[in-house]
Design a protein around this motif. Structure first.
Motif, short mmCIF file in Angstrom:
data_model
loop_
_atom_site.label_atom_id
_atom_site.label_comp_id
_atom_site.label_asym_id
_atom_site.label_seq_id
_atom_site.Cartn_x
_atom_site.Cartn_y
_atom_site.Cartn_z
N PHE A 1 0.74 -1.13 0.25
CA PHE A 1 -0.17 0.30 -0.10
C PHE A 1 0.79 1.11 -0.36
N LYS A 2 0.26 1.96 -0.45
CA LYS A 2 0.46 3.66 -0.89
C LYS A 2 0.03 4.72 0.60
N PHE A 3 0.39 5.63 1.25
CA PHE A 3 -1.04 6.51 1.87
C PHE A 3 -0.39 7.55 1.27
N GLY A 4 -0.60 7.94 -0.13
CA GLY A 4 -1.27 9.05 -0.41
C GLY A 4 -0.19 9.44 -1.29
N ASP A 5 0.28 10.78 -1.59
CA ASP A 5 1.28 11.04 -2.40
C ASP A 5 2.50 10.24 -2.68
N THR A 6 3.03 10.90 -1.41
CA THR A 6 4.71 10.22 -0.73
C THR A 6 4.82 9.82 0.20
N LYS A 7 3.72 9.17 0.58
CA LYS A 7 3.59 8.22 2.59
C LYS A 7 3.76 6.98 1.34
N GLN A 8 4.88 6.13 2.00
CA GLN A 8 4.68 4.79 1.56
C GLN A 8 5.13 3.64 2.54
N LEU A 9 4.74 2.45 2.57
CA LEU A 9 5.50 1.38 3.58
C LEU A 9 5.66 -0.27 3.65
N LYS A 10 5.27 0.13 1.90
CA LYS A 10 5.69 -1.07 1.62
C LYS A 10 6.88 -1.75 1.46
N HIS A 11 6.62 -3.35 1.71
CA HIS A 11 7.74 -4.13 1.77
C HIS A 11 7.05 -5.80 1.85
N TRP A 12 7.13 -6.22 1.65
CA TRP A 12 7.61 -8.04 2.34
C TRP A 12 8.93 -8.68 3.13
N VAL A 13 8.31 -9.46 3.80
CA VAL A 13 9.21 -9.60 4.98
C VAL A 13 9.02 -11.26 5.89
N VAL A 14 9.68 -11.98 5.09
CA VAL A 14 9.49 -13.41 6.19
C VAL A 14 10.79 -13.89 7.46
N TRP A 15 10.15 -14.53 8.74
CA TRP A 15 11.10 -15.14 9.29
C TRP A 15 10.55 -16.14 9.91
N PRO A 16 11.74 -17.03 9.12
CA PRO A 16 11.79 -18.89 9.36
C PRO A 16 12.99 -19.02 11.17
N GLU A 17 11.46 -19.91 12.09
CA GLU A 17 12.73 -19.52 12.90
C GLU A 17 12.65 -21.27 13.81
N LEU A 18 13.82 -21.58 14.81
CA LEU A 18 13.39 -23.12 14.98
C LEU A 18 13.06 -22.75 16.15
N ARG A 19 12.58 -23.58 17.03
CA ARG A 19 12.55 -23.00 18.71
C ARG A 19 11.84 -24.46 19.25
N TYR A 20 12.71 -24.27 20.54
CA TYR A 20 13.20 -25.26 21.65
C TYR A 20 12.10 -25.07 22.40
N TRP A 21 10.73 -25.61 22.98
CA TRP A 21 10.09 -25.12 23.89
C TRP A 21 10.49 -25.94 25.18
N THR A 22 10.37 -25.29 26.65
CA THR A 22 10.89 -25.56 27.61
C THR A 22 10.08 -27.11 28.33
N CYS A 23 8.56 -27.12 28.01
CA CYS A 23 7.83 -28.11 28.16
C CYS A 23 6.98 -28.98 27.08
N GLU A 24 6.51 -27.69 26.18
CA GLU A 24 6.42 -28.55 25.20
C GLU A 24 5.63 -27.77 24.32
N THR A 25 6.12 -28.01 22.71
CA THR A 25 4.91 -27.53 21.89
C THR A 25 3.90 -26.60 21.88
N PHE A 26 4.43 -25.81 21.29
CA PHE A 26 2.69 -24.73 21.97
C PHE A 26 2.17 -24.24 22.89
N ASN A 27 3.32 -24.87 23.91
CA ASN A 27 3.01 -24.15 25.59
C ASN A 27 4.03 -23.95 26.32
#
Length: 193
Positions: free
Chosen positions: A64-90
């Protein structure tokens, strides 16, 4: 650099698909609520790789563009490997994440000296980096959860600078190394069993 980011995104996408089919017994779909306040649709997928390990791939896209000059156009990805201290998703987890994307941002007066150039210039480029993270997920019921995540690390920015006055000519280019926050989210999570 753009070719490398696209290639990395495709590899991560296909790897995530293989993991999903290999371990489809526990997965989650999520969205980062504060990220929507920047008008950025975003979605994340997370797959359990074991009792205490998961792989998340999240991303956002703002065309998106927010008017004549304002814009925040971007794409981003965050892959992440996680270690859970209890169990996954908790509960608590620690992660190693990467971040990559492209941006075209300008015309914003944020009132922060370090970002003062955004008021009169547009910055177009790409970024890639990595970091460590910490988070916590609260179970709301059998299917729903709420997750908080913060992360810090390194990113490399490579960009061109364009003037917002006149005909928008290119006025420079730069590369910057950045150390600091690289991830932050407050996400609503839907668990798929």
């Amino acid at each position: 650099m753009m070719h490398k980011l696209k290639k990395l995104s495709l590899i991560l996408f296909f790897t995530t698909g293989l993991l999903m089919s290999a371990n489809a017994q526990k997965a989650a779909v999520k969205t980062n609520i504060p990220y929507w306040f920047t008008a950025t649709p975003n979605l994340g997928f997370e797959f359990a790789l074991g009792e205490k390990v998961s792989l998340e791939l999240s991303g956002g896209f703002n065309p998106f563009k927010f008017g004549d000059t304002k814009q925040l156009k971007h794409w981003v990805v965050w892959p992440e490997l996680r270690y859970w201290t209890c169990e996954t998703f908790n509960g608590h987890f620690f992660g190693l994440h990467a971040v990559g994307g492209q941006y075209n941002v300008g015309g914003w007066n944020l009132g922060i000296d370090r970002l003062a150039g955004l008021k009169s210039n547009r910055y177009q480029g790409n970024a890639i980096g990595a970091g460590v993270s910490y988070g916590y997920q609260w179970i709301l019921n059998d299917r729903w959860g709420l997750e908080f995540t913060v992360g810090a690390g390194y990113a490399r920015f490579d960009y061109d600078v364009y003037s917002l006055s006149g005909n928008g000519q290119k006025v420079g280019e730069n590369k910057k190394n950045y150390f600091g926050p690289t991830k932050g989210a407050l996400s609503i999570v839907y668990i798929i069993n």
